[in-house]
Design a protein around this motif. Structure first.
Motif, short mmCIF file in Angstrom:
data_model
loop_
_atom_site.label_atom_id
_atom_site.label_comp_id
_atom_site.label_asym_id
_atom_site.label_seq_id
_atom_site.Cartn_x
_atom_site.Cartn_y
_atom_site.Cartn_z
N GLN A 71 7.83 -2.23 -4.51
CA GLN A 71 8.18 -0.78 -4.30
C GLN A 71 6.78 0.20 -3.86
O GLN A 71 6.72 1.40 -3.54
N ALA A 72 5.67 -0.43 -3.53
CA ALA A 72 4.40 0.01 -3.18
C ALA A 72 4.80 0.40 -1.56
O ALA A 72 5.20 -0.11 -0.93
N GLN A 73 4.06 1.83 -1.47
CA GLN A 73 4.22 2.43 0.09
C GLN A 73 2.82 2.68 0.56
O GLN A 73 2.03 2.76 -0.19
N LEU A 74 2.57 2.73 1.69
CA LEU A 74 1.30 3.01 2.37
C LEU A 74 1.37 4.54 2.84
O LEU A 74 2.46 4.84 3.72
N VAL A 75 0.57 5.43 2.55
CA VAL A 75 0.41 6.75 2.96
C VAL A 75 -0.58 6.83 4.00
O VAL A 75 -1.62 6.41 3.78
N ASP A 76 -0.15 7.35 5.18
CA ASP A 76 -1.35 7.61 6.17
C ASP A 76 -1.91 9.03 5.90
O ASP A 76 -1.12 10.01 6.03
N THR A 88 0.41 3.39 -2.46
CA THR A 88 0.76 3.91 -3.70
C THR A 88 0.37 2.98 -5.00
O THR A 88 0.46 3.27 -6.17
N GLN A 89 0.21 1.60 -4.75
CA GLN A 89 0.04 0.80 -5.73
C GLN A 89 -1.48 0.95 -5.91
O GLN A 89 -2.50 0.55 -5.33
N GLY A 90 -1.80 1.62 -7.11
CA GLY A 90 -2.90 2.06 -7.80
C GLY A 90 -3.56 3.23 -7.15
O GLY A 90 -4.71 3.63 -7.43
N GLY A 91 -3.06 3.76 -6.27
CA GLY A 91 -3.73 4.84 -5.44
C GLY A 91 -4.72 4.46 -4.58
O GLY A 91 -5.87 5.06 -4.43
N THR A 92 -4.91 3.08 -4.04
CA THR A 92 -5.98 2.38 -3.49
C THR A 92 -6.42 2.86 -2.16
O THR A 92 -5.33 2.82 -1.26
#
Length: 554
Positions: A71-76, A88-92
């Motif tokens: 479910q994790a997404q990557l935010v550029d 989005t996994q951990g806001g890492t």
């Protein structure tokens, strides 16, 4: 009794040992002086996803890896300083490129600090421990909003919210500021449950020990560091962590943690005045971490706590670092010569402020240093000139008493006394100057300001090797001339070795950064000029003395 020659031999042998050691490190073999560091195995690194690196600081419950990763997404996120990617996994923060620090060899690429690939892992992450609370393995939700810093906008905020877990909810807000390498990180912990909670917040930097690119035959530090007002700056090597010999301050209410590499660093700076526990450990076969754990106290139901921290990620520029946090400028580490190197860089920076070119600034600083040390150099060259004059007589004495060392030494001492020559006279002035020149070496090697800085013509980057090897060839020629100006050793084998030394040293300089070689070339040329001038003046003085008229007899 030729102390100067003995010192030169020691320097020569030491240089060969260091040359061999650095070649070993460069080719992936263990160092002769530092135990080998664990390097990440590409296959192992590639098999680990972000969700697999699930270990949390001591005191936290075991975290199960599994379904949430899908479910994790990557935010550029893009600003004038960074091209970032936040999971989005951990806001890492798992990828961070520095847009102001383009690679000089590949102008279309940029320096990447945080990264998460099959062969390299370097992350900045946070979470809560002390219970089954939100941490870096949970999938957060991106709060709708812009993720690109717009023209005319000074700040950009990107917010992530965790699901409620153990009664707590974690809201993580990144604040990017135009023109700044500092990212503000606010973490709001909300007790949405029905019972009091007593969590701690952890801020950590995770990375493997994969080396970064450095000049060949040069070794710079890479690894974690901890700073506190009481214990100051403490570097920790990966090898010490492997052997459980890491020594650092663990308790404080101030300071920061960092990961350091050549030219660049990252650092978590928790709020000052709050108690925290620092930790450094290896928690995976290929991964290390350094972090701070901050107790938040008891949070009653319906209440919340806000913690503001700073995350620095950028070049090791002393002025900028000093303004971010006390002691942060120490990540630009000069080692044991810091007490001399820091004033030298300050002076170099002042000269650059006037000249505006780092290459010419290096030349100007070298001229200034040579002028300051001219009296010592003059004493050394006078002594060398006298030794050169009496070399034939010394050789004759050695030949005459070669079967009786005691008589030979006595005869040599009598010769020194008669001619008023001090065998140490040419050595001690040089020894006094050595720490300054070593310090300047570290200044030029460690200063990110040299990266991408042009000088003239073919030198477009003082931090890279000379593309046409012109400076190294000039360096070899200047060393050869210096060798010719020095007294010739009486032993033919030693004489040949002294002539071979310029070639041996030049091997290293062919791969050194152009800025370093430029400094050595200028230093050698000035030394040759000084030696020639002083020797010539001594010759003229001797000629005048011999030509002086004999006073008439009374």
């Amino acid at each position: 009794m030729d102390i100067k020659r003995s010192v030169l031999w020691v320097i020569f042998v030491g240089a060969l040992v260091l040359l061999y050691n650095n070649w070993q490190v460069h080719t992936g073999h263990p160092s002769m002086f530092v135990p080998s560091q664990s390097l990440p195995h590409p296959a192992a690194s590639g098999a680990q996803g972000a969700n697999d690196v699930a270990s949390t600081p001591a005191g936290a419950p075991a975290v199960q890896s599994g379904a949430p990763a899908a479910q994790a997404q990557l935010v550029d996120v893009k600003t004038d300083m960074f091209d970032a990617r936040i999971s989005t996994q951990g806001g890492t923060l798992e990828r961070l490129q520095l847009l102001k620090e383009g690679d000089a060899k590949q102008p279309d690429t940029y320096v990447t600090l945080f990264d998460d690939t099959a062969t390299h892992k370097y992350l900045a992450r946070t979470g809560l421990v002390g219970g089954d609370f939100p941490n870096h393995t949970d999938v957060f939700t991106l709060v709708p909003g812009p993720t690109t810093l717009a023209d005319g906008q000074d700040t950009l905020t990107v917010r992530f919210e965790s699901p409620e877990k153990g009664g707590l909810k974690l809201v993580k807000t990144y604040t990017f500021t135009r023109g700044s390498y500092v990212i503000g990180v606010n973490q709001q912990i909300v007790n949405a449950g029905t019972a009091p909670a007593n969590p701690s917040l952890y801020l950590e930097l995770v990375r493997d020990s994969q080396p970064v690119e450095t000049p060949r035959f040069s070794h710079t530090f890479i690894g974690p560091a901890v700073y506190t007002d009481q214990h100051h700056f403490q570097k920790i090597t990966f090898s010490d962590i492997d052997k459980n010999k890491a020594e650092f301050a663990t308790q404080a209410d101030n300071g920061w943690v960092a990961m350091i590499q050549h030219y660049f660093a990252t650092a978590w700076i928790p709020p000052q005045g709050k108690d925290r526990t620092y930790y450094v450990e290896k928690f995976d076969p290929t991964l290390y971490r350094v972090g701070a754990k901050v107790p938040l106290g008891t949070i009653a139901p319906g209440q919340s706590v806000d913690i503001d921290s700073k995350l620095f990620a950028g070049p090791e520029e002393e002025k900028m670092l000093a303004a971010v946090a006390p002691g942060l400028d120490l990540v630009k580490d000069y080692g044991w010569v810091t007490i001399i190197a820091r004033p030298l860089f300050w002076l170099l920076e002042k000269i650059h402020g006037v000249i505006g070119n780092w290459g010419w600034s290096i030349i100007a600083l070298t001229l200034l240093i040579k002028a300051v040390f001219f009296p010592l150099s003059a004493a050394s060259y006078r002594s060398m000139a006298k030794m050169k004059e009496i070399t034939p007589r010394m050789q004759a004495l050695r030949e005459r008493f070669k079967g009786d060392p005691q008589k030979m030494n006595a005869a040599l001492m009598e010769l020194y006394k008669t001619e008023k020559v001090n065998p140490l006279g040419g050595c001690l002035p040089v020894v006094i100057q050595i720490p300054v020149f070593i310090s300047l070496y570290w200044v030029l090697l460690s200063s990110v300001e040299m990266r991408g800085a042009p000088w003239i013509g073919w030198i477009h980057d003082l931090s890279q090797q000379d593309p046409f090897f012109i400076l190294p060839l000039l360096m070899a020629g200047s060393m050869f001339i210096q060798t010719r100006l020095n007294p010739t050793p009486p032993d033919p084998v030693q004489a040949k070795m002294m002539m071979f030394m310029p070639i041996a040293f030049s091997v290293m300089f062919f791969f050194f950064p152009a800025g370093l070689v430029l400094y050595y070339v200028v230093n050698n040329v000035l030394s040759i000029a000084q030696q020639y001038y002083i020797t010539r003046m001594m010759g003229k003085g001797k000629t005048k003395k011999l030509a002086a008229p004999t006073p008439p007899k009374q």
